[in-house]
Design a protein around this motif. Sequence first.
Motif, PDB file in Angstrom:
ATOM      1  N   ASN A  37       0.811  -1.225   0.000  1.00  0.00           N
ATOM      2  CA  ASN A  37       0.000   0.000   0.000  1.00  0.00           C
ATOM      3  C   ASN A  37       0.842   1.272   0.000  1.00  0.00           C
ATOM      4  O   ASN A  37       0.334   2.350  -0.221  1.00  0.00           O
ATOM      5  CB  ASN A  37      -1.018  -0.019   1.153  1.00  0.00           C
ATOM      6  CG  ASN A  37      -0.343  -0.179   2.495  1.00  0.00           C
ATOM      7  OD1 ASN A  37       0.835   0.134   2.654  1.00  0.00           O
ATOM      8  ND2 ASN A  37      -1.082  -0.681   3.478  1.00  0.00           N
ATOM      9  N   TYR A  38       2.161   1.146   0.231  1.00  0.00           N
ATOM     10  CA  TYR A  38       3.031   2.323   0.231  1.00  0.00           C
ATOM     11  C   TYR A  38       3.932   2.395  -1.004  1.00  0.00           C
ATOM     12  O   TYR A  38       4.799   3.273  -1.092  1.00  0.00           O
ATOM     13  CB  TYR A  38       3.921   2.312   1.482  1.00  0.00           C
ATOM     14  CG  TYR A  38       4.728   1.047   1.671  1.00  0.00           C
ATOM     15  CD1 TYR A  38       5.781   0.725   0.829  1.00  0.00           C
ATOM     16  CD2 TYR A  38       4.422   0.160   2.702  1.00  0.00           C
ATOM     17  CE1 TYR A  38       6.516  -0.438   0.997  1.00  0.00           C
ATOM     18  CE2 TYR A  38       5.160  -1.007   2.891  1.00  0.00           C
ATOM     19  CZ  TYR A  38       6.198  -1.293   2.030  1.00  0.00           C
ATOM     20  OH  TYR A  38       6.925  -2.442   2.189  1.00  0.00           O
ATOM     21  N   CYS A  39       3.762   1.479  -1.935  1.00  0.00           N
ATOM     22  CA  CYS A  39       4.764   1.329  -3.012  1.00  0.00           C
ATOM     23  C   CYS A  39       5.031   2.645  -3.748  1.00  0.00           C
ATOM     24  O   CYS A  39       4.109   3.277  -4.258  1.00  0.00           O
ATOM     25  CB  CYS A  39       4.322   0.274  -4.017  1.00  0.00           C
ATOM     26  SG  CYS A  39       5.571   0.042  -5.323  1.00  0.00           S
ATOM     27  N   ASP A  40       6.302   2.991  -3.842  1.00  0.00           N
ATOM     28  CA  ASP A  40       6.686   4.217  -4.552  1.00  0.00           C
ATOM     29  C   ASP A  40       6.977   3.958  -6.032  1.00  0.00           C
ATOM     30  O   ASP A  40       7.402   4.859  -6.747  1.00  0.00           O
ATOM     31  CB  ASP A  40       7.887   4.883  -3.859  1.00  0.00           C
ATOM     32  CG  ASP A  40       9.130   3.998  -3.803  1.00  0.00           C
ATOM     33  OD1 ASP A  40       9.168   2.962  -4.482  1.00  0.00           O
ATOM     34  OD2 ASP A  40      10.082   4.360  -3.071  1.00  0.00           O
ATOM     35  N   GLU A 102      17.025  -6.310  -5.400  1.00  0.00           N
ATOM     36  CA  GLU A 102      15.980  -5.920  -4.452  1.00  0.00           C
ATOM     37  C   GLU A 102      14.771  -6.811  -4.710  1.00  0.00           C
ATOM     38  O   GLU A 102      14.200  -6.787  -5.807  1.00  0.00           O
ATOM     39  CB  GLU A 102      15.569  -4.459  -4.698  1.00  0.00           C
ATOM     40  CG  GLU A 102      16.650  -3.442  -4.440  1.00  0.00           C
ATOM     41  CD  GLU A 102      16.572  -2.851  -3.046  1.00  0.00           C
ATOM     42  OE1 GLU A 102      15.473  -2.804  -2.466  1.00  0.00           O
ATOM     43  OE2 GLU A 102      17.628  -2.459  -2.528  1.00  0.00           O
ATOM     44  N   THR A 103      14.386  -7.602  -3.715  1.00  0.00           N
ATOM     45  CA  THR A 103      13.287  -8.538  -3.943  1.00  0.00           C
ATOM     46  C   THR A 103      12.315  -8.512  -2.761  1.00  0.00           C
ATOM     47  O   THR A 103      12.675  -8.122  -1.643  1.00  0.00           O
ATOM     48  CB  THR A 103      13.837  -9.956  -4.246  1.00  0.00           C
ATOM     49  OG1 THR A 103      12.752 -10.839  -4.510  1.00  0.00           O
ATOM     50  CG2 THR A 103      14.683 -10.503  -3.111  1.00  0.00           C
ATOM     51  N   ASN A 104      11.067  -8.917  -3.034  1.00  0.00           N
ATOM     52  CA  ASN A 104       9.987  -8.597  -2.088  1.00  0.00           C
ATOM     53  C   ASN A 104       9.699  -9.639  -1.015  1.00  0.00           C
ATOM     54  O   ASN A 104       8.796  -9.447  -0.201  1.00  0.00           O
ATOM     55  CB  ASN A 104       8.705  -8.244  -2.859  1.00  0.00           C
ATOM     56  CG  ASN A 104       8.142  -9.402  -3.670  1.00  0.00           C
ATOM     57  OD1 ASN A 104       8.485 -10.567  -3.447  1.00  0.00           O
ATOM     58  ND2 ASN A 104       7.256  -9.078  -4.610  1.00  0.00           N
TER      59      ASN A 104
END
Length: 223
Positions: A37-40, A102-104
């Motif tokens: 919900n905060y993804c830039d 960079e991985t989630n």
Amino acid sequence: MNKYKIAEKFISINGEARKAGELSVFIRLVGCNLRCNYCDTLWACDNSAPGGMMTEDEIYDYIKKSGVKNVTITGGEPMLADNIKALLLRLSSDKDLSIEVETNGAVSLTEYYKEMPANISFTVDYKCPGSGMEKAMVPENFANIRNNDTVKFVVSDKNDLDKMCEIIETNNLTEKCMVYVSAVFGRIKPDEIVNYMIEHKMNDVRLQLQIHKYIWDPDKKGV
Ligand SMILES: C[S@@+](CC[C@H](N)C(=O)[O-])C[C@H]1O[C@@H](n2cnc3c(N)ncnc32)[C@H](O)[C@@H]1O
Ligand SMILES: Nc1nc2[nH]cc(C(=O)O)c2c(=O)[nH]1
Ligand code: SF4
Ligand SMILES: [Mg+2]
């Protein structure tokens, strides 16, 4: 030759994680399985997002022409890109390069932990409850992490900080790898994180603020 859909590529200082403050070449791949919900970088998450196709050789040439040795592979979720293993192996065969992915935390890394050479370092997010995506986390990614990798908690509030403590403890993370805590930009004041770290005697955990958002407009792309 495999092709990869690249949302953007640029050279900047790395604003996050292990190589923060150093120059890096950024390769941002299109597509993501989560919607934090905060993804830039939501604009790069949809598979239909605009992007140019590049081969492994073209990506490698772009990196080498820059003269910069650090590479950041990001997205979107880079570990979902078709043939990502071939790209990572191609880039890491050049031992002058230092590659950070960079991985989630929602894509299994088990085979990559086994097969990737030491000049590839994974920065694996643990998506805290405040992201809305915690259910997607793959527990093995945190249990089996290697010592040249990093687990990163991007926190929204005290509840996320408490969850971070729990995950660090249950997986012995500070003994296994680097551990970073970062603020969801604009959602929690950094001093609240520092006060929490002091109160909980959080040794071997490093606060990291997204440097690029202090240098440029936080919404600016390509920096
Ligand atoms: C855009 S993501 C791409 C890589 C991958 N999908 C992931 O989530 O790690 C890169 C990093 O930016 C962080 N990030 C995204 N939006 C953010 C925000 N609003 N504030 C702080 N960090 C953010 C993510 O948590 C992740 O660590
Ligand atoms: N300067 C800069 N550093 C970064 N480190 C990780 C980034 C990302 O979006 O994954 C990023 C980014 O978008 N910009
Ligand atoms: S996983 Fe990464 S790219 Fe995907 S929505 Fe979350 S922060 Fe954005
Ligand atoms: Mg970014």
